[in-house]
Design a protein around this motif. Structure first.
Motif, PDB file in Angstrom:
ATOM      1  N   GLU A 106       0.811  -1.219   0.000  1.00  0.00           N
ATOM      2  CA  GLU A 106       0.000   0.000   0.000  1.00  0.00           C
ATOM      3  C   GLU A 106       0.849   1.276   0.000  1.00  0.00           C
ATOM      4  OE1 GLU A 106      -3.225   0.205  -0.245  1.00  0.00           O
ATOM      5  OE2 GLU A 106      -3.953  -1.816   0.239  1.00  0.00           O
ATOM      6  N   GLY A 107       2.148   1.131   0.240  1.00  0.00           N
ATOM      7  CA  GLY A 107       3.018   2.298   0.260  1.00  0.00           C
ATOM      8  C   GLY A 107       2.830   3.192   1.462  1.00  0.00           C
ATOM      9  N   TRP A 108       2.449   2.624   2.600  1.00  0.00           N
ATOM     10  CA  TRP A 108       2.218   3.425   3.811  1.00  0.00           C
ATOM     11  C   TRP A 108       3.517   3.795   4.509  1.00  0.00           C
ATOM     12  CZ3 TRP A 108      -2.132  -0.205   6.053  1.00  0.00           C
ATOM     13  CH2 TRP A 108      -3.301  -0.025   5.297  1.00  0.00           C
ATOM     14  N   ILE A 109       4.604   3.130   4.166  1.00  0.00           N
ATOM     15  CA  ILE A 109       5.900   3.395   4.784  1.00  0.00           C
ATOM     16  C   ILE A 109       6.908   3.697   3.672  1.00  0.00           C
ATOM     17  CG2 ILE A 109       5.494   2.037   6.868  1.00  0.00           C
ATOM     18  CD1 ILE A 109       6.873  -0.318   5.598  1.00  0.00           C
ATOM     19  N   ASP A 110       8.031   4.273   4.054  1.00  0.00           N
ATOM     20  CA  ASP A 110       9.083   4.589   3.089  1.00  0.00           C
ATOM     21  C   ASP A 110      10.117   3.485   2.979  1.00  0.00           C
ATOM     22  OD1 ASP A 110       8.211   7.302   2.390  1.00  0.00           O
ATOM     23  OD2 ASP A 110       8.735   7.793   4.459  1.00  0.00           O
ATOM     24  N   TYR A 111      10.355   2.786   4.071  1.00  0.00           N
ATOM     25  CA  TYR A 111      11.330   1.697   4.018  1.00  0.00           C
ATOM     26  C   TYR A 111      10.940   0.626   5.022  1.00  0.00           C
ATOM     27  CZ  TYR A 111      13.658   3.621   8.262  1.00  0.00           C
ATOM     28  OH  TYR A 111      13.943   4.062   9.541  1.00  0.00           O
ATOM     29  N   ILE A 112      11.439  -0.584   4.773  1.00  0.00           N
ATOM     30  CA  ILE A 112      11.186  -1.697   5.685  1.00  0.00           C
ATOM     31  C   ILE A 112      12.503  -2.440   5.910  1.00  0.00           C
ATOM     32  CG2 ILE A 112      10.537  -3.386   3.892  1.00  0.00           C
ATOM     33  CD1 ILE A 112       8.254  -4.200   5.994  1.00  0.00           C
ATOM     34  N   VAL A 113      12.724  -2.847   7.169  1.00  0.00           N
ATOM     35  CA  VAL A 113      13.959  -3.530   7.557  1.00  0.00           C
ATOM     36  C   VAL A 113      13.601  -4.847   8.243  1.00  0.00           C
ATOM     37  CG1 VAL A 113      16.231  -3.242   8.617  1.00  0.00           C
ATOM     38  CG2 VAL A 113      14.871  -1.217   8.064  1.00  0.00           C
ATOM     39  N   PRO A 114      13.235  -5.871   7.489  1.00  0.00           N
ATOM     40  CA  PRO A 114      12.916  -7.148   8.141  1.00  0.00           C
ATOM     41  C   PRO A 114      14.112  -7.678   8.912  1.00  0.00           C
ATOM     42  CG  PRO A 114      13.207  -7.433   5.773  1.00  0.00           C
ATOM     43  CD  PRO A 114      13.182  -5.963   6.025  1.00  0.00           C
ATOM     44  N   GLN A 115      13.863  -8.131  10.123  1.00  0.00           N
ATOM     45  CA  GLN A 115      14.931  -8.652  10.975  1.00  0.00           C
ATOM     46  C   GLN A 115      15.230 -10.100  10.568  1.00  0.00           C
ATOM     47  OE1 GLN A 115      14.083  -7.959  15.160  1.00  0.00           O
ATOM     48  NE2 GLN A 115      13.126  -5.997  14.709  1.00  0.00           N
ATOM     49  N   CYS A 116      16.081 -10.240   9.577  1.00  0.00           N
ATOM     50  CA  CYS A 116      16.454 -11.567   9.073  1.00  0.00           C
ATOM     51  C   CYS A 116      17.613 -12.094   9.916  1.00  0.00           C
ATOM     52  CB  CYS A 116      16.827 -11.479   7.606  1.00  0.00           C
ATOM     53  SG  CYS A 116      15.467 -10.971   6.527  1.00  0.00           S
ATOM     54  N   TYR A 117      17.288 -12.509  11.115  1.00  0.00           N
ATOM     55  CA  TYR A 117      18.288 -12.793  12.132  1.00  0.00           C
ATOM     56  C   TYR A 117      18.737 -14.255  12.162  1.00  0.00           C
ATOM     57  CZ  TYR A 117      17.811  -8.183  14.378  1.00  0.00           C
ATOM     58  OH  TYR A 117      17.831  -6.846  14.666  1.00  0.00           O
ATOM     59  N   TRP A 118      18.626 -14.954  11.042  1.00  0.00           N
ATOM     60  CA  TRP A 118      18.996 -16.363  10.998  1.00  0.00           C
ATOM     61  C   TRP A 118      20.105 -16.579   9.979  1.00  0.00           C
ATOM     62  CZ3 TRP A 118      13.825 -14.707  10.433  1.00  0.00           C
ATOM     63  CH2 TRP A 118      13.079 -14.755  11.635  1.00  0.00           C
ATOM     64  N   HIS A 119      20.832 -17.668  10.133  1.00  0.00           N
ATOM     65  CA  HIS A 119      21.957 -17.918   9.241  1.00  0.00           C
ATOM     66  C   HIS A 119      21.488 -18.548   7.936  1.00  0.00           C
ATOM     67  CE1 HIS A 119      21.691 -21.668  11.734  1.00  0.00           C
ATOM     68  NE2 HIS A 119      21.891 -22.246  10.562  1.00  0.00           N
ATOM     69  N   ILE A 120      22.363 -18.510   6.974  1.00  0.00           N
ATOM     70  CA  ILE A 120      22.107 -19.153   5.688  1.00  0.00           C
ATOM     71  C   ILE A 120      22.007 -20.660   5.914  1.00  0.00           C
ATOM     72  CG2 ILE A 120      23.046 -19.603   3.389  1.00  0.00           C
ATOM     73  CD1 ILE A 120      24.490 -16.855   3.657  1.00  0.00           C
ATOM     74  N   GLY A 121      20.905 -21.238   5.475  1.00  0.00           N
ATOM     75  CA  GLY A 121      20.698 -22.673   5.646  1.00  0.00           C
ATOM     76  C   GLY A 121      19.906 -23.066   6.875  1.00  0.00           C
ATOM     77  N   PHE A 122      19.493 -22.102   7.696  1.00  0.00           N
ATOM     78  CA  PHE A 122      18.701 -22.421   8.884  1.00  0.00           C
ATOM     79  C   PHE A 122      17.330 -22.940   8.440  1.00  0.00           C
ATOM     80  CE2 PHE A 122      15.827 -20.829  12.372  1.00  0.00           C
ATOM     81  CZ  PHE A 122      16.242 -21.750  13.323  1.00  0.00           C
ATOM     82  N   GLY A 123      16.985 -24.141   8.847  1.00  0.00           N
ATOM     83  CA  GLY A 123      15.808 -24.820   8.322  1.00  0.00           C
ATOM     84  C   GLY A 123      14.499 -24.062   8.456  1.00  0.00           C
ATOM     85  N   PRO A 124      14.097 -23.664   9.665  1.00  0.00           N
ATOM     86  CA  PRO A 124      12.789 -23.016   9.814  1.00  0.00           C
ATOM     87  C   PRO A 124      12.688 -21.648   9.145  1.00  0.00           C
ATOM     88  CG  PRO A 124      13.544 -23.929  11.906  1.00  0.00           C
ATOM     89  CD  PRO A 124      14.705 -23.985  10.964  1.00  0.00           C
ATOM     90  N   ALA A 125      13.812 -20.921   9.046  1.00  0.00           N
ATOM     91  CA  ALA A 125      13.780 -19.577   8.461  1.00  0.00           C
ATOM     92  C   ALA A 125      15.161 -19.289   7.873  1.00  0.00           C
ATOM     93  CB  ALA A 125      13.407 -18.536   9.503  1.00  0.00           C
TER      94      ALA A 125
END
Length: 414
Positions: free
Chosen positions: A303-322
């Motif tokens: 919807e463009g309600w925000i200017d930027y988004i910073v998802p907290q991708c706090y998992w390592h490469i290859g982590f199964g659940p996320a």
């Protein structure tokens, strides 16, 4: 996942350049011989948390001189790491790091809620950040009131003491009730007080909207739902609408008065799992913001309600659940075709922590995250949690990021 070969990465870099030439963004890139292109404009930020003195001040009750010295040390660390933005938490628990017209001084400054520290930390922070060519984004937690459930421990002039009906105890903490329209307007006023009075570059919400679920407990907003929930299919839809309104209205108010101030959110990185919703990410996370926090983060982008988004991708490469490598393309697809800029939140604090899985013991893990991000033209930066780890860098993970990806300073995107 192994580190991408130089040849393989060169192929990715070429495809990225082709895409950016098509979109007119190639001027934002600088190509280094034999390496991936680096952007002249990208967001390189660090979160500076004040709640329970995570990053700054290092303890409550320090002298103003010591507080200023510590903050300048963190700012100087950001500069030395070639970062260009600081996201400073200035309203952690319905309190303030400036002389607010709405809420008391934070206890994390003096050790006593409501007691003046004898100086204006926010004015100082804005001035010193800008001296160093750092953007300063004010980080606000919209609804958390206290890390306990006793209103009697709040200063007598606290809004919850005056309006006890505004508060809901849950999970050992106290929250403003997002379902009350007067609360929604009040928290906007309380946060925007800082925006109107200081030269902030951004307004930043974290991942706490409705609180994270606590097993065996219920967030008791029944009275508010009965009063305001007519017309919604269920309480979950009503709650999402409450948070949608907060986000949309905050963005609209900022743009009406200070169009240059940018509005961003750093949510928990999983909107919904694909097993829950075919539009969701290829994850199996135990928390989904849409369902558990009433935060429809995907909608805010679309919807463009925000200017930027910073998802907290706090998992390592290859982590199964996320898996970081699966979340990154999902978020890139989510922002594609919108004006919302995507930066990725990075768990610097996990690097070298002995309690973390083996990939985090490798100082190169975070650098590989940025390798993947550079392969996605939609990713315009990264933000690191948190400031004290940017400064101390216990295992050299931040130094590796700087060496591999930040050969020179860059300006933030606009």
């Amino acid at each position: 996942m192994g580190r991408m070969s130089r040849r393989g990465f060169g192929v990715v870099a070429a495809s990225v350049m082709t895409a950016m030439l098509a979109s007119g963004e190639a001027a934002a890139l600088e190509v280094r011989d034999g390496a991936a292109p680096t952007r002249r404009r990208e967001f390189r930020g660090m979160w500076t948390a004040t709640v329970v003195n995570v990053d700054w001040p290092s303890a409550p009750g320090l002298s103003p001189e010591r507080q200023r010295t510590e903050l300048l040390g963190l700012f100087d660390a950001a500069v030395s790491r070639r970062l260009n933005a600081v996201i400073l938490q200035i309203r952690p628990t319905a309190d303030a790091f400036w002389p607010s017209r709405y809420e008391p001084w934070s206890e994390y400054l003096t050790g006593t809620q409501g007691r003046s520290p004898g100086w204006d930390p926010l004015a100082f922070a804005v001035r010193e950040a800008h001296k160093r060519r750092l953007e300063l984004h004010g980080w606000f937690n919209p609804y958390r009131v206290a890390n306990h459930t006793d209103p009697g421990r709040l200063v007598p002039t606290h809004p919850v003491r005056i309006h006890p009906e505004w508060a809901v105890p849950y999970g050992g903490k106290l929250y403003y009730n997002p379902g009350l329209p007067e609360v929604r307007r009040f928290v906007q006023d309380a946060m925007l007080d800082a925006v109107w009075r200081y030269d902030l570059d951004g307004v930043h919400f974290d991942d706490y909207f409705y609180p994270y679920p606590v097993a065996g407990q219920t967030f008791d907003d029944t009275a508010a739902y009965e009063r305001y929930g007519a017309g919604f299919p269920d309480r979950a839809a009503w709650r999402r609408d409450n948070i949608d309104r907060l986000v949309r209205e905050t963005g609209e108010r900022i743009k009406r008065r200070k169009r240059h101030v940018r509005f961003g959110v750093s949510p928990f990185a999983v909107w919904r799992n694909r097993a829950t919703d075919p539009l969701g990410s290829d994850t199996r996370a135990g928390v989904q913001t849409y369902d558990d926090l009433a935060a429809d983060t995907r909608r805010w982008v679309r919807e463009g309600w925000i200017d930027y988004i910073v998802p907290q991708c706090y998992w390592h490469i290859g982590f199964g659940p996320a898996d970081y490598a699966k979340l990154l393309p999902w978020w890139a697809e989510t922002v594609r075709g919108t004006r919302v800029q995507l930066y990725i939140g990075e768990a610097l604090y996990r690097a070298g922590d002995p309690a973390q899985p083996a990939p985090w013991q490798d100082p190169g893990e975070l650098s590989r995250h940025l390798d993947l991000a550079r392969g996605r033209p939609e990713v315009l930066g990264n933000v690191f949690f948190s400031a004290k780890y940017v400064a101390s860098d216990p295992v050299g993970a931040m130094a590796r990021v700087v060496k591999d990806h930040y050969p020179h300073r860059a300006r933030p995107p606009r």
